[in-house]
Design an enzyme around this catalytic site. Structure first.
Site, PDB file in Angstrom:
ATOM      1  N   ILE A  29      -3.425 -28.762  33.555  1.00  0.00           N
ATOM      2  CA  ILE A  29      -2.958 -28.811  32.164  1.00  0.00           C
ATOM      3  C   ILE A  29      -2.158 -27.550  31.837  1.00  0.00           C
ATOM      4  O   ILE A  29      -1.074 -27.627  31.247  1.00  0.00           O
ATOM      5  CB  ILE A  29      -4.147 -28.981  31.182  1.00  0.00           C
ATOM      6  CG1 ILE A  29      -4.824 -30.339  31.414  1.00  0.00           C
ATOM      7  CG2 ILE A  29      -3.689 -28.845  29.729  1.00  0.00           C
ATOM      8  CD1 ILE A  29      -6.096 -30.560  30.596  1.00  0.00           C
ATOM      9  N   ASN A  76     -10.315 -12.868  36.690  1.00  0.00           N
ATOM     10  CA  ASN A  76     -11.443 -13.783  36.625  1.00  0.00           C
ATOM     11  C   ASN A  76     -12.198 -13.435  35.347  1.00  0.00           C
ATOM     12  O   ASN A  76     -12.745 -12.343  35.223  1.00  0.00           O
ATOM     13  CB  ASN A  76     -12.338 -13.599  37.858  1.00  0.00           C
ATOM     14  CG  ASN A  76     -13.438 -14.643  37.896  1.00  0.00           C
ATOM     15  OD1 ASN A  76     -13.819 -15.191  36.856  1.00  0.00           O
ATOM     16  ND2 ASN A  76     -13.946 -14.907  39.078  1.00  0.00           N
ATOM     17  N   ILE A  77     -12.222 -14.384  34.400  1.00  0.00           N
ATOM     18  CA  ILE A  77     -12.784 -14.057  33.074  1.00  0.00           C
ATOM     19  C   ILE A  77     -14.286 -13.763  33.116  1.00  0.00           C
ATOM     20  O   ILE A  77     -14.853 -13.259  32.167  1.00  0.00           O
ATOM     21  CB  ILE A  77     -12.493 -15.156  32.017  1.00  0.00           C
ATOM     22  CG1 ILE A  77     -13.080 -16.503  32.427  1.00  0.00           C
ATOM     23  CG2 ILE A  77     -11.000 -15.260  31.766  1.00  0.00           C
ATOM     24  CD1 ILE A  77     -13.165 -17.484  31.250  1.00  0.00           C
ATOM     25  N   LEU A  96      -8.468 -22.987  28.765  1.00  0.00           N
ATOM     26  CA  LEU A  96      -8.496 -24.172  29.636  1.00  0.00           C
ATOM     27  C   LEU A  96      -9.414 -23.976  30.833  1.00  0.00           C
ATOM     28  O   LEU A  96      -9.616 -24.903  31.615  1.00  0.00           O
ATOM     29  CB  LEU A  96      -7.081 -24.424  30.174  1.00  0.00           C
ATOM     30  CG  LEU A  96      -6.042 -24.921  29.176  1.00  0.00           C
ATOM     31  CD1 LEU A  96      -4.650 -24.494  29.612  1.00  0.00           C
ATOM     32  CD2 LEU A  96      -6.120 -26.433  29.065  1.00  0.00           C
ATOM     33  N   GLU A 141     -16.018 -36.364  27.603  1.00  0.00           N
ATOM     34  CA  GLU A 141     -17.359 -36.625  28.125  1.00  0.00           C
ATOM     35  C   GLU A 141     -18.459 -36.203  27.165  1.00  0.00           C
ATOM     36  O   GLU A 141     -19.607 -36.609  27.336  1.00  0.00           O
ATOM     37  CB  GLU A 141     -17.542 -35.947  29.484  1.00  0.00           C
ATOM     38  CG  GLU A 141     -17.768 -37.018  30.530  1.00  0.00           C
ATOM     39  CD  GLU A 141     -18.026 -36.495  31.915  1.00  0.00           C
ATOM     40  OE1 GLU A 141     -17.062 -36.504  32.684  1.00  0.00           O
ATOM     41  OE2 GLU A 141     -19.154 -36.115  32.225  1.00  0.00           O
ATOM     42  N   TYR A 185     -22.410 -31.073  32.698  1.00  0.00           N
ATOM     43  CA  TYR A 185     -21.063 -30.732  32.220  1.00  0.00           C
ATOM     44  C   TYR A 185     -20.914 -31.072  30.740  1.00  0.00           C
ATOM     45  O   TYR A 185     -20.553 -30.228  29.919  1.00  0.00           O
ATOM     46  CB  TYR A 185     -20.040 -31.493  33.068  1.00  0.00           C
ATOM     47  CG  TYR A 185     -18.610 -31.449  32.581  1.00  0.00           C
ATOM     48  CD1 TYR A 185     -17.868 -30.271  32.638  1.00  0.00           C
ATOM     49  CD2 TYR A 185     -17.970 -32.597  32.112  1.00  0.00           C
ATOM     50  CE1 TYR A 185     -16.535 -30.235  32.229  1.00  0.00           C
ATOM     51  CE2 TYR A 185     -16.648 -32.575  31.702  1.00  0.00           C
ATOM     52  CZ  TYR A 185     -15.936 -31.397  31.765  1.00  0.00           C
ATOM     53  OH  TYR A 185     -14.625 -31.371  31.367  1.00  0.00           O
ATOM     54  N   LYS A 189     -20.417 -28.472  27.592  1.00  0.00           N
ATOM     55  CA  LYS A 189     -19.245 -28.598  26.716  1.00  0.00           C
ATOM     56  C   LYS A 189     -19.681 -28.853  25.273  1.00  0.00           C
ATOM     57  O   LYS A 189     -19.090 -28.327  24.336  1.00  0.00           O
ATOM     58  CB  LYS A 189     -18.348 -29.758  27.183  1.00  0.00           C
ATOM     59  CG  LYS A 189     -17.465 -29.445  28.388  1.00  0.00           C
ATOM     60  CD  LYS A 189     -16.379 -28.427  28.080  1.00  0.00           C
ATOM     61  CE  LYS A 189     -15.249 -28.452  29.091  1.00  0.00           C
ATOM     62  NZ  LYS A 189     -14.491 -27.184  29.097  1.00  0.00           N
ATOM     63  N   TYR A 335     -25.758 -38.473  40.247  1.00  0.00           N
ATOM     64  CA  TYR A 335     -24.516 -38.932  39.612  1.00  0.00           C
ATOM     65  C   TYR A 335     -24.862 -40.014  38.601  1.00  0.00           C
ATOM     66  O   TYR A 335     -25.840 -40.741  38.740  1.00  0.00           O
ATOM     67  CB  TYR A 335     -23.549 -39.494  40.671  1.00  0.00           C
ATOM     68  CG  TYR A 335     -22.222 -39.956  40.088  1.00  0.00           C
ATOM     69  CD1 TYR A 335     -21.256 -39.036  39.675  1.00  0.00           C
ATOM     70  CD2 TYR A 335     -21.945 -41.316  39.928  1.00  0.00           C
ATOM     71  CE1 TYR A 335     -20.055 -39.455  39.128  1.00  0.00           C
ATOM     72  CE2 TYR A 335     -20.747 -41.745  39.382  1.00  0.00           C
ATOM     73  CZ  TYR A 335     -19.808 -40.803  38.983  1.00  0.00           C
ATOM     74  OH  TYR A 335     -18.619 -41.228  38.435  1.00  0.00           O
ATOM     75  N   ARG A 341     -14.370 -45.569  27.715  1.00  0.00           N
ATOM     76  CA  ARG A 341     -13.889 -44.447  26.889  1.00  0.00           C
ATOM     77  C   ARG A 341     -12.606 -44.798  26.156  1.00  0.00           C
ATOM     78  O   ARG A 341     -11.521 -44.580  26.667  1.00  0.00           O
ATOM     79  CB  ARG A 341     -13.542 -43.260  27.788  1.00  0.00           C
ATOM     80  CG  ARG A 341     -14.692 -42.583  28.432  1.00  0.00           C
ATOM     81  CD  ARG A 341     -14.163 -41.391  29.190  1.00  0.00           C
ATOM     82  NE  ARG A 341     -15.215 -40.734  29.926  1.00  0.00           N
ATOM     83  CZ  ARG A 341     -15.005 -39.997  30.997  1.00  0.00           C
ATOM     84  NH1 ARG A 341     -13.780 -39.825  31.460  1.00  0.00           N
ATOM     85  NH2 ARG A 341     -16.007 -39.422  31.598  1.00  0.00           N
TER      86      ARG A 341
HETATM   87  N1  UDP Z   1     -14.004 -43.194  41.178  1.00  0.00           N
HETATM   88  C1  UDP Z   1     -13.912 -44.168  42.176  1.00  0.00           C
HETATM   89  N2  UDP Z   1     -13.384 -43.821  43.392  1.00  0.00           N
HETATM   90  C2  UDP Z   1     -12.924 -42.563  43.681  1.00  0.00           C
HETATM   91  C3  UDP Z   1     -13.017 -41.570  42.655  1.00  0.00           C
HETATM   92  C4  UDP Z   1     -13.555 -41.928  41.422  1.00  0.00           C
HETATM   93  O1  UDP Z   1     -14.296 -45.322  41.984  1.00  0.00           O
HETATM   94  O2  UDP Z   1     -12.441 -42.340  44.796  1.00  0.00           O
HETATM   95  C5  UDP Z   1     -14.511 -43.557  39.825  1.00  0.00           C
HETATM   96  C6  UDP Z   1     -15.622 -42.696  39.224  1.00  0.00           C
HETATM   97  O3  UDP Z   1     -16.900 -43.128  39.642  1.00  0.00           O
HETATM   98  C7  UDP Z   1     -15.408 -42.916  37.733  1.00  0.00           C
HETATM   99  C8  UDP Z   1     -13.896 -43.070  37.608  1.00  0.00           C
HETATM  100  O4  UDP Z   1     -13.425 -43.388  38.923  1.00  0.00           O
HETATM  101  O5  UDP Z   1     -16.010 -44.122  37.317  1.00  0.00           O
HETATM  102  C9  UDP Z   1     -13.149 -41.857  37.092  1.00  0.00           C
HETATM  103  O6  UDP Z   1     -13.531 -40.722  37.810  1.00  0.00           O
HETATM  104  P1  UDP Z   1     -12.880 -39.279  37.659  1.00  0.00           P
HETATM  105  O7  UDP Z   1     -13.401 -38.445  38.777  1.00  0.00           O
HETATM  106  O8  UDP Z   1     -11.401 -39.360  37.541  1.00  0.00           O
HETATM  107  O9  UDP Z   1     -13.442 -38.629  36.315  1.00  0.00           O
HETATM  108  P2  UDP Z   1     -14.164 -39.143  34.983  1.00  0.00           P
HETATM  109  O10 UDP Z   1     -13.212 -40.039  34.260  1.00  0.00           O
HETATM  110  O11 UDP Z   1     -15.417 -39.867  35.379  1.00  0.00           O
HETATM  111  O12 UDP Z   1     -14.450 -37.890  34.258  1.00  0.00           O
END
Ligand code: UDP
Length: 389
Positions: A29, A76-77, A96, A141, A185, A189, A335, A341
């Site tokens: 970004i 490095n902050i 950022l 998120e 995370y 945040k 995970y 979203r």
């Molecule tokens: N994902 C996937 N295959 C990959 C990488 C990610 O199916 O090779 C899925 C992941 O499980 C999530 C979505 O893609 O449902 C978006 O993942 P990303 O890492 O971009 O970040 P997020 O939107 O979850 O913050």
């Protein structure tokens, strides 16, 4: 400059040149924001980061028209006393800096929490103490899962926007249990957002919080084994790009049923540009920045990227373009996922008149053209190498 070239803000006032302390300027970004500020404005940037590969093209050569307006500070902050000085001599700080790749949330939860909460504390403090404006980057998120995801699969209420649209001022933040470390995370945040909000309420800090909804485009993350670690797992755009470049199937985590809305980085940067130049309209606000019109499931994203890549590379797609993989296999223990979203755009629309423009197909076409041009040759060579040695 003559008055005919003086740019005006949304309320018709002339825009004064600002000095912006940009922390994390060397990231995805930051690189796009620096590019925008250099090519389209008169603002100056104190670019703070530990790396500068993504902004090298803005720093060199010395003959660039904006050379005097961008200065890189390798800091490095976490542990550098120069940070406060840079914030003090700026009009505005944009923060950022953070770990923001899901593969890290459950495997490096401590780094994730420290990076997103603890390391941001001094930045907030220096801004507050020195009465400097802060634009802090948070995440979509913080909303976590939708209310609708807890309804029975066949409930008609799942179709009701009230159960899934994410609104800055009314939606709750719904995370999984502590052992689902994915949410470390979002939780970090959320706490830094609350702290900034409290600094605003109690100490008058002028702040804006940005919640990006899947911003994607060139320079995002890294291609494993090319400009990042071979075992690294970037976000979905780079994962799928890597698979396409290597002619491997795209891996769909847990069926690829999660839904995301993707916005083109260049559209999103336009929103940040408006926030920077319209403090009276941006201060005190939390803004969703995304494209509600670009919703797909991860499976649909994989299918579209496969088609677009075939078009831009001129190569036919492989016979089995996708394979299924469990999240435990792909990300490891702890995970979890956001189901859906969709950002509500009412607030950013009202305050800044911003709307996203680029369709998913178009943004994938320009992004995958860039990926192909930047990486295809390097990937070909890296695949050829082990055979030759
Ligand atoms: N994902 C996937 N295959 C990959 C990488 C990610 O199916 O090779 C899925 C992941 O499980 C999530 C979505 O893609 O449902 C978006 O993942 P990303 O890492 O971009 O970040 P997020 O939107 O979850 O913050």
């Amino acid at each position: 400059t003559s008055s005919s070239t003086t740019k005006l803000d949304l309320d018709g006032n002339p825009i004064k040149p600002l000095t912006i302390c940009m922390i994390g300027a060397g990231g995805f970004i930051g690189s796009h924001l620096c590019e925008k500020l250099m090519s389209e404005t008169n603002h100056s940037v104190l670019a703070v980061d530990v790396y500068n590969d993504k902004i090298k093209h803005l720093l060199e050569p010395d003959s660039l028209p904006w050379t005097g307006r961008i200065q890189f500070h390798r800091i490095n902050i976490k542990n550098d006393s120069r940070l406060e000085g840079l914030i003090k001599c700026s009009d505005l700080t944009v923060n950022l800096a953070a770990i923001c790749t899901p593969a890290d949330y459950n495997t490096r939860p401590l780094d994730t929490i420290y990076s997103n909460f603890i390391d941001a504390l001094p930045v907030v403090k220096y801004c507050s103490e020195n009465s400097k404006r802060l634009i802090h980057f948070s995440t979509c998120e913080v909303y976590g899962k939708t209310i609708g995801s807890f309804l029975p699969q066949d409930s008609p209420l799942r179709q009701d926007p009230a159960y899934y649209i994410l609104k800055e001022d009314t939606s709750p933040c719904i995370f999984g249990s502590i052992e689902k470390q994915r949410w470390s995370y979002a939780c970090a945040k959320q706490l830094i957002e609350r702290l900034i909000y409290a600094e605003g309420a109690e100490n008058g800090l002028e702040f804006t919080i940005v919640r990006p909804f899947n911003w994607i485009g060139p320079r995002m993350d890294f291609i494993p084994g090319i400009d990042g670690p071979s075992e690294g797992v970037p976000r979905v755009l780079a994962c799928f790009s890597n698979n396409l470049l290597r002619r491997e199937p795209l891996k769909l985590v847990d069926g690829g049923n999660s839904q995301r809305t993707f916005v083109y980085i260049k559209d999103a940067i336009e929103a940040v540009h408006l926030m920077i130049e319209n403090p009276a309209r941006a201060n005190g606000h939390i803004f969703n920045v995304g494209n509600p019109n670009n919703e797909v499931t991860v499976r649909q994203l994989a299918e579209m990227m496969t088609k677009v890549y075939a078009k831009v590379s001129g190569e036919d797609s492989i016979e089995t373009p996708t394979i299924d993989v469990s999240s435990k296999e792909f990300y490891g223990e702890g995970y979890d996922d956001s189901d859906k979203r969709i950002p509500d755009m009412t607030i950013i629309n009202k305050q800044l008149g911003w709307n996203p423009k680029t369709s998913l197909w178009d943004l994938l076409e320009s992004t995958l053209t860039y990926q192909h041009r930047t990486y295809a040759e390097a990937v070909r060579q890296s695949i050829a190498k082990p055979v030759a040695s």
